[in-house]
Design a protein around this motif. Structure first.
Motif, PDB file in Angstrom:
ATOM      1  N   LYS A  66      33.527  24.576 -57.850  1.00 21.90           N
ATOM      2  CA  LYS A  66      34.196  23.443 -57.960  1.00 21.90           C
ATOM      3  C   LYS A  66      35.180  23.063 -58.991  1.00 21.90           C
ATOM      4  CE  LYS A  66      31.934  19.190 -56.334  1.00 21.90           C
ATOM      5  NZ  LYS A  66      32.497  18.033 -56.577  1.00 21.90           N
ATOM      6  N   LEU A  67      36.732  22.998 -58.796  1.00 27.68           N
ATOM      7  CA  LEU A  67      37.438  22.819 -59.782  1.00 27.68           C
ATOM      8  C   LEU A  67      38.048  21.395 -59.628  1.00 27.68           C
ATOM      9  CD1 LEU A  67      39.525  25.999 -58.882  1.00 27.68           C
ATOM     10  CD2 LEU A  67      37.653  25.899 -60.556  1.00 27.68           C
ATOM     11  N   ASN A  68      38.871  21.056 -60.916  1.00 27.94           N
ATOM     12  CA  ASN A  68      39.394  19.709 -60.841  1.00 27.94           C
ATOM     13  C   ASN A  68      40.389  19.944 -59.799  1.00 27.94           C
ATOM     14  OD1 ASN A  68      41.309  17.862 -61.368  1.00 27.94           O
ATOM     15  ND2 ASN A  68      40.698  17.868 -63.554  1.00 27.94           N
ATOM     16  N   PRO A  69      40.372  19.084 -58.929  1.00 29.77           N
ATOM     17  CA  PRO A  69      41.378  19.160 -57.600  1.00 29.77           C
ATOM     18  C   PRO A  69      42.896  18.827 -57.962  1.00 29.77           C
ATOM     19  CG  PRO A  69      39.904  16.975 -57.593  1.00 29.77           C
ATOM     20  CD  PRO A  69      39.486  17.776 -58.740  1.00 29.77           C
ATOM     21  N   SER A  70      43.151  18.130 -58.999  1.00 32.21           N
ATOM     22  CA  SER A  70      44.631  17.635 -59.518  1.00 32.21           C
ATOM     23  C   SER A  70      45.131  18.350 -60.585  1.00 32.21           C
ATOM     24  CB  SER A  70      44.472  16.114 -59.520  1.00 32.21           C
ATOM     25  OG  SER A  70      43.761  15.824 -60.605  1.00 32.21           O
ATOM     26  N   SER A  71      44.413  18.985 -61.460  1.00 30.43           N
ATOM     27  CA  SER A  71      45.028  19.573 -62.489  1.00 30.43           C
ATOM     28  C   SER A  71      45.864  20.842 -62.304  1.00 30.43           C
ATOM     29  CB  SER A  71      44.149  20.109 -63.629  1.00 30.43           C
ATOM     30  OG  SER A  71      43.076  20.763 -63.015  1.00 30.43           O
ATOM     31  N   GLN A  98      41.869  26.137 -51.175  1.00 33.16           N
ATOM     32  CA  GLN A  98      40.686  25.381 -51.168  1.00 33.16           C
ATOM     33  C   GLN A  98      41.049  23.849 -52.146  1.00 33.16           C
ATOM     34  OE1 GLN A  98      37.633  28.372 -52.372  1.00 33.16           O
ATOM     35  NE2 GLN A  98      36.261  26.417 -52.869  1.00 33.16           N
ATOM     36  N   TYR A  99      41.946  23.757 -52.822  1.00 35.75           N
ATOM     37  CA  TYR A  99      42.515  22.588 -53.494  1.00 35.75           C
ATOM     38  C   TYR A  99      43.861  22.259 -53.226  1.00 35.75           C
ATOM     39  CZ  TYR A  99      37.947  22.990 -55.586  1.00 35.75           C
ATOM     40  OH  TYR A  99      36.716  23.212 -55.613  1.00 35.75           O
ATOM     41  N   PRO A 100      44.341  21.972 -52.163  1.00 35.72           N
ATOM     42  CA  PRO A 100      45.935  21.967 -51.684  1.00 35.72           C
ATOM     43  C   PRO A 100      46.503  20.803 -52.806  1.00 35.72           C
ATOM     44  CG  PRO A 100      44.589  21.501 -49.989  1.00 35.72           C
ATOM     45  CD  PRO A 100      43.751  21.767 -51.150  1.00 35.72           C
ATOM     46  N   SER A 101      45.839  20.118 -53.412  1.00 37.19           N
ATOM     47  CA  SER A 101      46.782  18.852 -54.309  1.00 37.19           C
ATOM     48  C   SER A 101      46.755  19.610 -55.844  1.00 37.19           C
ATOM     49  CB  SER A 101      45.982  17.594 -54.279  1.00 37.19           C
ATOM     50  OG  SER A 101      44.731  17.739 -54.628  1.00 37.19           O
ATOM     51  N   GLU A 125      47.333  23.089 -66.987  1.00 31.66           N
ATOM     52  CA  GLU A 125      46.234  22.544 -67.801  1.00 31.66           C
ATOM     53  C   GLU A 125      45.267  23.773 -67.763  1.00 31.66           C
ATOM     54  OE1 GLU A 125      46.092  17.968 -66.719  1.00 31.66           O
ATOM     55  OE2 GLU A 125      47.145  19.220 -65.140  1.00 31.66           O
ATOM     56  N   GLU A 126      45.039  24.422 -66.813  1.00 33.06           N
ATOM     57  CA  GLU A 126      44.333  25.448 -66.661  1.00 33.06           C
ATOM     58  C   GLU A 126      44.648  26.888 -66.221  1.00 33.06           C
ATOM     59  OE1 GLU A 126      42.179  24.037 -62.910  1.00 33.06           O
ATOM     60  OE2 GLU A 126      41.225  22.577 -63.819  1.00 33.06           O
ATOM     61  N   ILE A 127      44.044  27.941 -67.218  1.00 35.13           N
ATOM     62  CA  ILE A 127      44.443  29.374 -66.984  1.00 35.13           C
ATOM     63  C   ILE A 127      43.469  30.134 -66.174  1.00 35.13           C
ATOM     64  CG2 ILE A 127      45.382  31.293 -67.933  1.00 35.13           C
ATOM     65  CD1 ILE A 127      46.379  29.606 -70.168  1.00 35.13           C
TER      66      ILE A 127
END
Ligand SMILES: C[S@@+](CC[C@H](N)C(=O)[O-])C[C@H]1O[C@@H](n2cnc3c(N)ncnc32)[C@H](O)[C@@H]1O
Length: 373
Positions: A108-113, A149-152, A161-163
């Motif tokens: 589960k990842l942050n969907p928008s970062s 998985q997270y198109p946005s 924000e994330e590497i």
């Protein structure tokens, strides 16, 4: 190829001496007294970290941060999402490689970062994947899996924000979220040449900090450098929060060390200097909890007329009288000097030895003695 069960985190170790890097991490864990377990992988530069199951994730991150902030022979630490280990040449093309990623490995990842994927090859995984292919294809593959998985989520190569990191070698592939960098780059900048007093015998701050870490000294305890020179170990030791005391026999160098220690706002309250002789320590048994030292080799720094082995063997006798059982004595000597077995006998200690290339005419041997009961 069997994808292994996930570990909690993995660390990417520096390539100069992975065995020493692992031992540095083990020593810091011992010093911090936390329930963190290191697990070897089949690549010497990757070590898995497992935490006690009862910890909350913020707590986990806090401990991991404290561990990585101290280590000098680690590049970074990632939250592990997927890893696969394989034997040499078992894998020879990208399609086979990605076949092993069928499992649902992106959590589960942050969907928008915003994010980016960075791939790093360890050595040349020759015969496994062509060099030109590897970095780009793997980066694209993982990037597209995340976007699927997270198109946005948005890709941002410059300031994400994330590497997400992929480390690939001929022994396996590791994928995870980058959580911490070590302070290695910052420590490296503190070169001895930038201090008010410089002497050619000064050790580089990365190795100096590694040696301090290898002592496994605990908060509140006293660390002694009996051949302290310009104060490199005292500076790194006190930056890590330990109470440090140094002994130096050369009056001019003592004054230089005082200038170095005073100029350093972070450390000056934790360090003490003695103009004296390492062969007459005079501390009470147990007053000092660990010793770290880079003695004179008789080249850049004077042994005051002693043969180096004689000086050190006498010094070990002195050290034995002040150090408590289970304490460590960490010393770096030229690899041509062979005295560890005699030293272990004098100290009644077990030891580990690591070789560290410095330049063409010097390979250092780092000896870590642990006194027995
Ligand atoms: C290699 S240098 C230490 C370098 C130090 N790690 C630094 O970063 O500056 C060794 C030092 O030991 C000192 N020394 C030599 N014999 C000594 C003795 N018997 N007692 C105390 N210091 C001594 C030398 O004057 C020299 O400054």
């Amino acid at each position: 190829m069997n994808p292994k069960q996930l570990s909690e985190f993995f660390c990417f170790l520096s390539g100069e001496n992975p065995d020493l890097a692992r031992f540095e991490l083990e020593s810091i864990i011992l010093s911090q007294g936390k329930k963190i377990f290191l697990e070897a992988t089949n690549d010497t530069r990757i070590v898995n970290i497992r935490m006690q199951k009862t910890m909350k994730s913020v707590e986990e991150l806090y401990y991991i941060q404290n561990l990585i902030k101290r280590a000098t022979l680690v590049h970074c630490c990632c939250k592990a999402y997927f890893q696969v280990e394989y034997k040499d040449n078992q894998l020879n093309d990208f399609e086979r490689l990605v076949d092993s990623f069928k499992s649902d490995y992106i959590p589960k990842l942050n969907p928008s970062s915003s994010f980016c994927v960075r791939t790093r090859r360890i050595r040349n995984p020759e015969g496994i994947l062509k060099q030109s292919q590897i970095t780009q294809e793997i980066t694209n593959y993982f990037g597209s899996k995340i976007l699927e998985q997270y198109p946005s989520k948005k890709v941002n190569l410059k300031n994400p924000e994330e590497i997400y990191r992929v480390i690939v070698s001929k022994n396996g592939l590791w994928f995870g979220l980058h959580v911490f960098d070590s302070l290695r780059k910052i420590v490296r900048k503190r070169t001895a040449r930038n201090r008010p007093f410089f002497h050619p015998s000064s050790m580089n701050p990365i190795l100096q900090r590694t040696l301090v870490n290898l002592t496994a000294i605990k908060e509140g305890q006293w660390l002694l450098d009996p051949f302290c020179g310009t104060g490199g170990a005292l500076l790194e030791g006190s930056r890590l929060g330990f109470k440090c005391v140094g002994i130096e026999i050369d009056r001019r160098i003592v004054w230089g060390a005082i200038r170095n220690l005073k100029s350093d706002v972070e450390t000056k309250r934790l360090t003490n200097l003695i103009f004296g002789d390492a062969l007459h320590l005079g501390f009470k048994l147990g007053a000092i909890s660990a010793v770290v030292t880079d003695p004179p080799y008789g080249t850049a720094a004077s042994t005051q007329g002693y043969d180096l082995s004689d000086l050190l063997l006498r010094f070990f006798q002195e050290a034995k009288a002040i150090l408590p059982p289970q304490s460590r004595l960490v010393i770096s000597i030229p690899s041509t000097v062979d005295l560890e077995d005699r030293a272990a006998e004098i100290l009644n200690a077990s030891y580990r030895a690591f070789h560290q290339y410095v330049h063409r005419s010097l390979t250092r041997k780092i000896l870590v003695f642990t006194l027995l009961n």
